[in-house]
Scaffold this motif. Sequence first.
Motif, PDB file in Angstrom:
ATOM      1  N   GLY A 125       0.816  -1.207   0.000  1.00 20.39           N
ATOM      2  CA  GLY A 125       0.000   0.000   0.000  1.00 20.39           C
ATOM      3  C   GLY A 125       0.850   1.258   0.000  1.00 20.39           C
ATOM      4  O   GLY A 125       0.539   2.236  -0.690  1.00 20.39           O
ATOM      5  N   SER A 126       1.965   1.243   0.738  1.00 20.27           N
ATOM      6  CA  SER A 126       2.868   2.396   0.753  1.00 20.27           C
ATOM      7  C   SER A 126       3.527   2.595  -0.603  1.00 20.27           C
ATOM      8  O   SER A 126       3.646   3.727  -1.098  1.00 20.27           O
ATOM      9  N   LEU A 127       3.964   1.501  -1.240  1.00 21.70           N
ATOM     10  CA  LEU A 127       4.596   1.610  -2.557  1.00 21.70           C
ATOM     11  C   LEU A 127       3.619   2.135  -3.601  1.00 21.70           C
ATOM     12  O   LEU A 127       3.960   3.003  -4.422  1.00 21.70           O
ATOM     13  N   THR A 128       2.389   1.618  -3.579  1.00 19.17           N
ATOM     14  CA  THR A 128       1.378   2.095  -4.526  1.00 19.17           C
ATOM     15  C   THR A 128       1.044   3.560  -4.283  1.00 19.17           C
ATOM     16  O   THR A 128       0.835   4.327  -5.235  1.00 19.17           O
ATOM     17  N   MET A 129       1.011   3.953  -3.029  1.00 16.72           N
ATOM     18  CA  MET A 129       0.737   5.348  -2.704  1.00 16.72           C
ATOM     19  C   MET A 129       1.821   6.270  -3.253  1.00 16.72           C
ATOM     20  O   MET A 129       1.534   7.357  -3.771  1.00 16.72           O
ATOM     21  N   LEU A 130       3.082   5.850  -3.179  1.00 15.34           N
ATOM     22  CA  LEU A 130       4.175   6.667  -3.704  1.00 15.34           C
ATOM     23  C   LEU A 130       4.058   6.831  -5.221  1.00 15.34           C
ATOM     24  O   LEU A 130       4.274   7.928  -5.755  1.00 15.34           O
ATOM     25  N   LEU A 131       3.723   5.746  -5.922  1.00 13.34           N
ATOM     26  CA  LEU A 131       3.582   5.847  -7.376  1.00 13.34           C
ATOM     27  C   LEU A 131       2.438   6.783  -7.761  1.00 13.34           C
ATOM     28  O   LEU A 131       2.597   7.654  -8.631  1.00 13.34           O
ATOM     29  N   LEU A 132       1.289   6.616  -7.133  1.00 10.81           N
ATOM     30  CA  LEU A 132       0.156   7.480  -7.458  1.00 10.81           C
ATOM     31  C   LEU A 132       0.427   8.929  -7.056  1.00 10.81           C
ATOM     32  O   LEU A 132       0.004   9.859  -7.755  1.00 10.81           O
ATOM     33  N   ALA A 133       1.142   9.122  -5.936  1.00 11.89           N
ATOM     34  CA  ALA A 133       1.478  10.494  -5.526  1.00 11.89           C
ATOM     35  C   ALA A 133       2.430  11.144  -6.523  1.00 11.89           C
ATOM     36  O   ALA A 133       2.345  12.357  -6.768  1.00 11.89           O
ATOM     37  N   TYR A 134       3.325  10.370  -7.116  1.00  6.40           N
ATOM     38  CA  TYR A 134       4.220  10.934  -8.138  1.00  6.40           C
ATOM     39  C   TYR A 134       3.418  11.451  -9.328  1.00  6.40           C
ATOM     40  O   TYR A 134       3.633  12.572  -9.803  1.00  6.40           O
ATOM     41  N   PHE A 135       2.481  10.640  -9.804  1.00  5.39           N
ATOM     42  CA  PHE A 135       1.679  11.068 -10.954  1.00  5.39           C
ATOM     43  C   PHE A 135       0.754  12.222 -10.594  1.00  5.39           C
ATOM     44  O   PHE A 135       0.424  13.041 -11.459  1.00  5.39           O
ATOM     45  N   LEU A 136       0.332  12.295  -9.341  1.00  2.24           N
ATOM     46  CA  LEU A 136      -0.575  13.369  -8.941  1.00  2.24           C
ATOM     47  C   LEU A 136       0.150  14.702  -8.764  1.00  2.24           C
ATOM     48  O   LEU A 136      -0.308  15.734  -9.268  1.00  2.24           O
ATOM     49  N   PHE A 137       1.281  14.684  -8.098  1.00  3.14           N
ATOM     50  CA  PHE A 137       1.938  15.940  -7.724  1.00  3.14           C
ATOM     51  C   PHE A 137       3.056  16.356  -8.679  1.00  3.14           C
ATOM     52  O   PHE A 137       3.436  17.523  -8.690  1.00  3.14           O
ATOM     53  N   PHE A 138       3.603  15.420  -9.460  1.00  4.65           N
ATOM     54  CA  PHE A 138       4.736  15.750 -10.312  1.00  4.65           C
ATOM     55  C   PHE A 138       4.484  15.488 -11.795  1.00  4.65           C
ATOM     56  O   PHE A 138       5.372  15.697 -12.607  1.00  4.65           O
TER      57      PHE A 138
END
Length: 230
Positions: A125-138
């Motif tokens: 869940g943490s790894l998936t959150m990091l990937l989605l956060a990258y696409f959302l914020f960057f």
Amino acid sequence: QQQQQQQREEEQPGVDEGPAPEVPPSILCIPPLSLKQPQNGYINVTPWVQRLFFVHTYFVYIYVFYMFVLAFYKGYALEYPRYRLWLEMLMLTVIPALQHIRFYFGHWGCEYGLVWDLCLFCIFGSLTMLLLAYFLFFQAYVMPLDTNFLQAALAILVFEGLCGCVNGLQTLKLATTTGFQVFLLWVSMVSFLGFCCLLTKWQLSPHGEVPVTVSLLSVVQAMSPSHRSG
């Protein structure tokens, strides 16, 4: 004689069935179709999260498809290094795999209180959150649709992870949980909660408007007929 028989019956009240069979720490250690009940003392306090996993599976494929379409559009309209396009495509293909692994271990961990499954559920869940956060914020700076469904995806992921943490707190109290399992479960849950706090900080922090404006202007210039003819 009757009194002696009663005393014997009191001394031997019945046949001892023995302790309940110990549940292995992961579904991977259990033969198929052999797990029928959770560990003694464990109750899934979030039973509705199983239906959320089912619905979320379809939502994952929908927004990953849209992310592929938008990624191809951005690769055509914007000018940025080729390696970054291929890297982001690779990250997009990894998201469904991470989500399925997370759904699998989350289902068994939340339903039966399996320690290793809850640990893996929080880690993935943490790894998936990091990937989605990258696409959302960057990366989500071209179309508002990209931002909308990524925020919804992250909100669902955080909610499911919190349900796993709540069930993990129950698993910590079980007598069959060893000290090493308690340590790993605490580390996985704390790391997930830390990523949730980091995600909240990014969400509440003001985003820079200049890069967004420049990116939108570059899209308009790239799509204009004069730019193509030049």
